[in-house]
Each structure stands twice: as structure tokens, then as C-alpha cells.
Design an enzyme around this catalytic site. Sequence first.
Site, short mmCIF file in Angstrom:
data_model
loop_
_atom_site.label_atom_id
_atom_site.label_comp_id
_atom_site.label_asym_id
_atom_site.label_seq_id
_atom_site.Cartn_x
_atom_site.Cartn_y
_atom_site.Cartn_z
N CYS A 170 5.48 -5.72 1.70
CA CYS A 170 5.65 -4.32 1.35
C CYS A 170 5.23 -3.41 2.51
O CYS A 170 5.89 -3.37 3.53
CB CYS A 170 4.89 -4.01 0.07
SG CYS A 170 5.48 -2.51 -0.76
N HIS A 222 7.19 -7.94 -3.46
CA HIS A 222 5.90 -8.44 -3.92
C HIS A 222 6.02 -9.88 -4.43
O HIS A 222 6.31 -10.10 -5.61
CB HIS A 222 5.37 -7.55 -5.05
CG HIS A 222 4.92 -6.20 -4.61
ND1 HIS A 222 3.69 -5.68 -4.92
CD2 HIS A 222 5.54 -5.25 -3.87
CE1 HIS A 222 3.56 -4.47 -4.40
NE2 HIS A 222 4.69 -4.20 -3.76
N GLU A 256 3.72 -11.95 -5.09
CA GLU A 256 2.66 -12.36 -6.01
C GLU A 256 3.12 -12.24 -7.46
O GLU A 256 2.50 -12.81 -8.36
CB GLU A 256 1.39 -11.54 -5.76
CG GLU A 256 1.35 -10.18 -6.41
CD GLU A 256 2.24 -9.15 -5.76
OE1 GLU A 256 2.55 -8.14 -6.41
OE2 GLU A 256 2.65 -9.36 -4.60
N GLY A 291 0.82 -1.20 0.00
CA GLY A 291 0.00 0.00 0.00
C GLY A 291 0.85 1.25 0.00
O GLY A 291 2.07 1.19 0.20
#
Length: 381
Positions: A256, A350, A352, A228
Site C-alpha cells: 500500500c 493488503h 494480510e 498508511g
Amino acid sequence: MPLHAPAILVLEDGRSFTGKAFGAPGETFGEAVFNTGMTGYQETLTDPSYHRQVVVMTSPHVGNTGINDEDPESRRIWVAGYVVRDPARVPSSWRSRRTLDEELREQGVVGISGVDTRALTRHLRDRGAMRVGISSTETDPAALLERVRASAEMSGLELADEVTTPEPYVVPAQGQKRFTVAALDLGIKSMTPYRMAERGIEVHVLPATSTLEDVLAVEPDGLFYSNGPGDPAATTQQVEVLQGALGQGVPYFGICFGNQLFGRALGFGTYKLKYGHRGINQPVMDRTTGKVEVTAHNHGFAVDAPLEGTTSTPYGEASVSHVCLNDDVVEGLELRDDRGRLTSFSVQYHPEAAAGPHDAAYLFDRFTQLMADRSTEQKGA
């Protein structure tokens, strides 16, 4: 306004660049940062972590594959502005539905093209990330500079509330359900709950304003904090929620921004990096395995924790688990109990991998195993 009207870019230290309007006409302000990825511009644009930031793409050719309807990582483009050198005149991909320029115009994102992005990036590396303005309506750099210096700075901003989901929603597990995870949406990308769903996890995505009671109401086997935007030092509520969950022994995984808030929950400070890490080619070492992985990054703040040894906290012994091999920035934390068992962990990047390499996908398996171990322990108690 003509399709490629003149435009100017002015940094808060007074340096200016000229180019052509790209995307929506008008004027915009934000923090100037650069992204080193050669691919994945659509995922970058729709990453909520870039809220209030003007992104400079270091790759000279952007827009080659156009825009499709499958790769967005959230409901909209979040960047405050976009800077490219040579935008593609005609996209070439069977998946493309429209051009990048058309998408930026449709969503009202002001950009500039024809800029010497190498010179701009070198300037930001030397001077650090700073405020910037882009305008295709103002022709006087001095006048735009005044408005740049009057705009908000990133330090001190709490932005998760501006990008989070307004209502909770559930991403169902694929196949047999194994666990339930409460995921606090601080700017989550859609691929993240999908990666957990692939592992049999039912993900309850909750607004950033959720309380500890909201988290516990879904009876989670684990708690997840997403990426975020904003300054972690300006965030208090989510830190308190996390401390409450850690106090109840809920396994935690953060990425993050979730790594920075984990650090604060454990008693560490955070600080602003000179120009941050943004791209899909950052080398990080996992100290628990000794392996080096190439990772996807987007952060301008970092955790201030000792690289060696452990730190005692009310929740266990904390240590740095991952480090960036470029500059020794803390890239991960872990928490262990008095018997040395892992109870919670986080990483600054990250896993993902949207966009980016898949080297860090194992972290979702680590989280799954963490919940499995706790479930086994509870059944044996």
C-alpha cells in the site's frame, strides 16, 4: 441530544444529503471516500490508512455483527467520519460485545445514517473524492459548506507520523525463528506482523520517524514498509531511509503506502486517483505468475510507472509486477539485480487480508523466500 437527531452531510461541490445522527454527536470533516466491502467494517474502521477520511459504506446494511474485542486492526478507530444507509438495530453474533453505534459514540466518531449511499457513491465516482462535512449540530447546509471548503485537502498531507507507534515493539516469531524483519509502521495493521510471525519471522515494528541507523540496529534480514495514510509525494524521510537500505542490499517488501514509497525511492512519481480503490473485491493480475487474485484495497494515490519494460535505477532494474484489471493502475513493483534475481518487491493492496480474501497470502511466502535466498548467497560468498 436525541439518540437519532437530524444530521446533514455536505460535499465541497455543494451537494448535500440529510439523515440521522449515527455514533457521536457533533461535527467532522475529511475526505469523502467509499468502501465497497460487504463485510469487515470493524477492520475498516480501525485501519490507520483511513485517517482524515470520511468513509461511505456502499453495502446498505452495516453493523449486523456488532463490535467484538478480537478484530480491531489497531488501537483505535481512525476514520474521520462514517456514513451508512441502514444501520443494524440489533447486532446478531455470539462474538458481539456492543453495537457499532455504541462503539462510534465511545470513541467520539461522528457519523450519519439514513443516507442514500448509492446516490452518494455514484456522485463520488463521477466527480471524484472530495472534502466533506457531517454535522448533527448545524442545520444550514450553506454554513457547513463554508467550513468544508476551509478544511484541509488530502493532497500534500504527510500523516504517517500521526498514526505510527510511539515506541518500537517486537512481535515474536511463532515456532522456530528463521528471520528478523524491521517493519516501519506507517499505519500498520496488527494482522500484518502476525502473518510474518506465522512464517517464523521476528518482527521489530519501528516508528515512522526511524532512521536508517535505527533500522540496521536490529540487524534485519529484510525491511518492510506498511500501509498508511497521506500523500506519498509529501513524504521524504522514509524514502531516503528506503534508498539507504536498498543501497546496502537489504531485501524489501512494501504494501500500500509502502508500494508508493518504493516507487518514489526508485525514481517514479505518484499521483492522486479520481476516487481510489477501497474494498475487498479488486481484481489484480500478478504478472510474474499470470494468476489473477481478488484483493483488499485502500488507496487514493498510485505509482506512475511504465506498464511495459524495465527501468534502470541505482539499485537494479525495476518493473511493474501487478496491475489492476479494472483500470490498469499499477498494483505492484519489483526490483531485480543484473543477473535477473528478485531483490525487492511491493504491492499496492493488503495481503494480510483483514478484512478480505486470502488470495494474496503467498506474498509473505515470497518475502520469506527472498530473505532465504539472500541468506544462502551470503553464506556461500
